[in-house]
Design a protein around this motif. Structure first.
Motif, mmCIF file in Angstrom:
data_model
loop_
_atom_site.group_PDB
_atom_site.id
_atom_site.type_symbol
_atom_site.label_atom_id
_atom_site.label_comp_id
_atom_site.label_asym_id
_atom_site.label_seq_id
_atom_site.Cartn_x
_atom_site.Cartn_y
_atom_site.Cartn_z
ATOM 1 N N LEU A 184 -0.547 25.691 -44.571
ATOM 2 C CA LEU A 184 0.026 24.348 -44.729
ATOM 3 C C LEU A 184 0.108 23.628 -43.392
ATOM 4 C CD1 LEU A 184 2.812 25.017 -47.385
ATOM 5 C CD2 LEU A 184 0.683 23.715 -47.693
ATOM 6 N N ARG A 185 0.326 24.357 -42.312
ATOM 7 C CA ARG A 185 0.302 23.713 -40.994
ATOM 8 C C ARG A 185 -1.102 23.203 -40.676
ATOM 9 N NH1 ARG A 185 3.811 28.071 -39.705
ATOM 10 N NH2 ARG A 185 2.128 29.257 -38.718
ATOM 11 N N THR A 186 -2.112 23.935 -41.114
ATOM 12 C CA THR A 186 -3.489 23.473 -40.944
ATOM 13 C C THR A 186 -3.719 22.177 -41.717
ATOM 14 O OG1 THR A 186 -4.284 25.733 -40.658
ATOM 15 C CG2 THR A 186 -5.907 24.089 -41.314
ATOM 16 N N VAL A 187 -3.170 22.113 -42.932
ATOM 17 C CA VAL A 187 -3.283 20.890 -43.729
ATOM 18 C C VAL A 187 -2.594 19.734 -43.009
ATOM 19 C CG1 VAL A 187 -2.628 19.767 -45.896
ATOM 20 C CG2 VAL A 187 -3.491 22.125 -45.920
ATOM 21 N N ASP A 188 -1.404 19.979 -42.459
ATOM 22 C CA ASP A 188 -0.686 18.918 -41.739
ATOM 23 C C ASP A 188 -1.525 18.395 -40.571
ATOM 24 O OD1 ASP A 188 1.464 19.181 -43.445
ATOM 25 O OD2 ASP A 188 2.621 20.460 -42.083
ATOM 26 N N LEU A 189 -2.176 19.305 -39.852
ATOM 27 C CA LEU A 189 -3.009 18.888 -38.729
ATOM 28 C C LEU A 189 -4.214 18.083 -39.208
ATOM 29 C CD1 LEU A 189 -3.410 19.040 -35.670
ATOM 30 C CD2 LEU A 189 -4.696 21.166 -36.027
ATOM 31 N N THR A 190 -4.789 18.496 -40.334
ATOM 32 C CA THR A 190 -5.919 17.762 -40.907
ATOM 33 C C THR A 190 -5.518 16.334 -41.249
ATOM 34 O OG1 THR A 190 -6.901 19.782 -41.810
ATOM 35 C CG2 THR A 190 -7.556 17.704 -42.838
ATOM 36 N N MET A 191 -4.330 16.167 -41.826
ATOM 37 C CA MET A 191 -3.893 14.828 -42.203
ATOM 38 C C MET A 191 -3.474 14.010 -40.979
ATOM 39 S SD MET A 191 -4.771 15.251 -45.180
ATOM 40 C CE MET A 191 -4.638 13.476 -45.473
ATOM 41 N N THR A 192 -2.993 14.662 -39.921
ATOM 42 C CA THR A 192 -2.722 13.962 -38.672
ATOM 43 C C THR A 192 -4.022 13.409 -38.089
ATOM 44 O OG1 THR A 192 -0.784 15.322 -38.186
ATOM 45 C CG2 THR A 192 -1.825 14.220 -36.317
ATOM 46 N N ALA A 193 -5.077 14.210 -38.190
ATOM 47 C CA ALA A 193 -6.392 13.745 -37.728
ATOM 48 C C ALA A 193 -6.867 12.570 -38.557
ATOM 49 C CB ALA A 193 -7.391 14.891 -37.782
ATOM 50 N N TRP A 194 -6.640 12.610 -39.885
ATOM 51 C CA TRP A 194 -6.985 11.460 -40.740
ATOM 52 C C TRP A 194 -6.314 10.200 -40.210
ATOM 53 C CZ3 TRP A 194 -9.046 11.051 -46.062
ATOM 54 C CH2 TRP A 194 -8.823 9.795 -46.645
ATOM 55 N N ASP A 195 -4.992 10.290 -39.941
ATOM 56 C CA ASP A 195 -4.246 9.126 -39.479
ATOM 57 C C ASP A 195 -4.773 8.617 -38.141
ATOM 58 O OD1 ASP A 195 -2.650 9.282 -41.734
ATOM 59 O OD2 ASP A 195 -1.116 10.507 -40.741
ATOM 60 N N ALA A 196 -5.103 9.545 -37.261
ATOM 61 C CA ALA A 196 -5.616 9.122 -35.954
ATOM 62 C C ALA A 196 -6.956 8.403 -36.098
ATOM 63 C CB ALA A 196 -5.777 10.347 -35.043
ATOM 64 N N MET A 197 -7.793 8.878 -36.996
ATOM 65 C CA MET A 197 -9.109 8.265 -37.163
ATOM 66 C C MET A 197 -9.041 6.920 -37.877
ATOM 67 S SD MET A 197 -11.749 11.430 -37.901
ATOM 68 C CE MET A 197 -10.769 12.267 -39.145
ATOM 69 N N THR A 198 -8.020 6.725 -38.693
ATOM 70 C CA THR A 198 -7.931 5.455 -39.429
ATOM 71 C C THR A 198 -7.189 4.374 -38.632
ATOM 72 O OG1 THR A 198 -5.929 6.248 -40.573
ATOM 73 C CG2 THR A 198 -8.046 6.518 -41.709
ATOM 74 N N THR A 199 -6.551 4.733 -37.521
ATOM 75 C CA THR A 199 -5.796 3.737 -36.750
ATOM 76 C C THR A 199 -6.418 3.439 -35.404
ATOM 77 O OG1 THR A 199 -4.367 5.507 -35.869
ATOM 78 C CG2 THR A 199 -3.616 4.348 -37.854
ATOM 79 N N ARG A 200 -7.604 4.033 -35.113
ATOM 80 C CA ARG A 200 -8.202 3.767 -33.811
ATOM 81 C C ARG A 200 -8.765 2.362 -33.775
ATOM 82 N NH1 ARG A 200 -13.288 8.009 -34.307
ATOM 83 N NH2 ARG A 200 -13.915 6.984 -36.192
#
Length: 200
Positions: A184-200
């Motif tokens: 689940l921590r891996t999933v959290d990191l994956t979704m953090t990456a999603w957010d970073a890529m959508t706000t650049r």
């Protein structure tokens, strides 16, 4: 005309048992003798009911996808946004792959890792399942783009490949014994990456 003898076993229960055995051991590492011993069925009865090991696997995999294995896809489709859908897909898969008292990992991933190329019926089944997963992801991303949702990339095919690879990685890590909390921590990191890529 004489009627054949009725089966001396519950076919639905046997199919459920076969599904769980394939899920636990994989396709290649589950032999006919394993199946007959586990299900308590003589091999002639098993062949009469299911036709072959590969046909039994495909039917068992259909059952898996109609039940436990289908829940992540339902969660992807039902979520209000693509981001929420991917997060739900990943978290539902983690729950599936680490169920207490159940087989670990994914029945289809385990089969893919062990199925010989010569077993064409199972190879084709697994290829079709993979195409269906990717189609579902691409469709979700295309609908999101049409609705104006931010996505990490405009390349919907690559996005689908990426997040399906995330699911397969979680399945393999679960087979290796990774605990649910770590996945689940891996999933959290994956979704953090999603957010970073959508706000650049």
């Amino acid at each position: 005309m004489a009627r054949g003898r009725p089966r001396s076993f519950d076919r639905d229960a046997a199919l459920d048992g076969a599904m769980r055995l394939f899920w636990t051991r994989g396709y290649q590492d589950t032999s006919i003798s394993d199946l007959t011993e586990h299900l308590g069925i003589a091999s002639p009865s098993l062949y009469a009911a299911f036709g072959s090991k590969s046909a039994l696997f495909c039917e068992a995999a259909d059952l898996y996808q109609a039940r436990e294995g289908g829940r992540p896809g339902v969660a992807l489709a039902a979520a209000p946004t693509a981001r929420a859908g991917v997060a739900a897909l990943l978290r539902e898969n983690v729950a599936l792959f680490t169920r207490r008292g159940g087989p670990r990992g994914c029945l289809l991933t385990r089969a893919t890792l062990s199925c010989p190329p010569s077993d064409t019926a199972v190879v084709e089944y697994l290829d079709r399942s993979r195409r269906d997963r990717l189609t579902a992801l691409r469709s979700r991303f295309r609908a999101a783009a049409a609705a104006g949702e931010p996505l990490p990339s405009d390349d919907h095919d690559t996005l689908a490949q990426h997040y399906d690879a995330q699911v397969q990685g979680l399945a393999v890590r679960a087979l290796e014994g990774a605990p649910r909390a770590a996945l689940l921590r891996t999933v959290d990191l994956t979704m953090t990456a999603w957010d970073a890529m959508t706000t650049r």
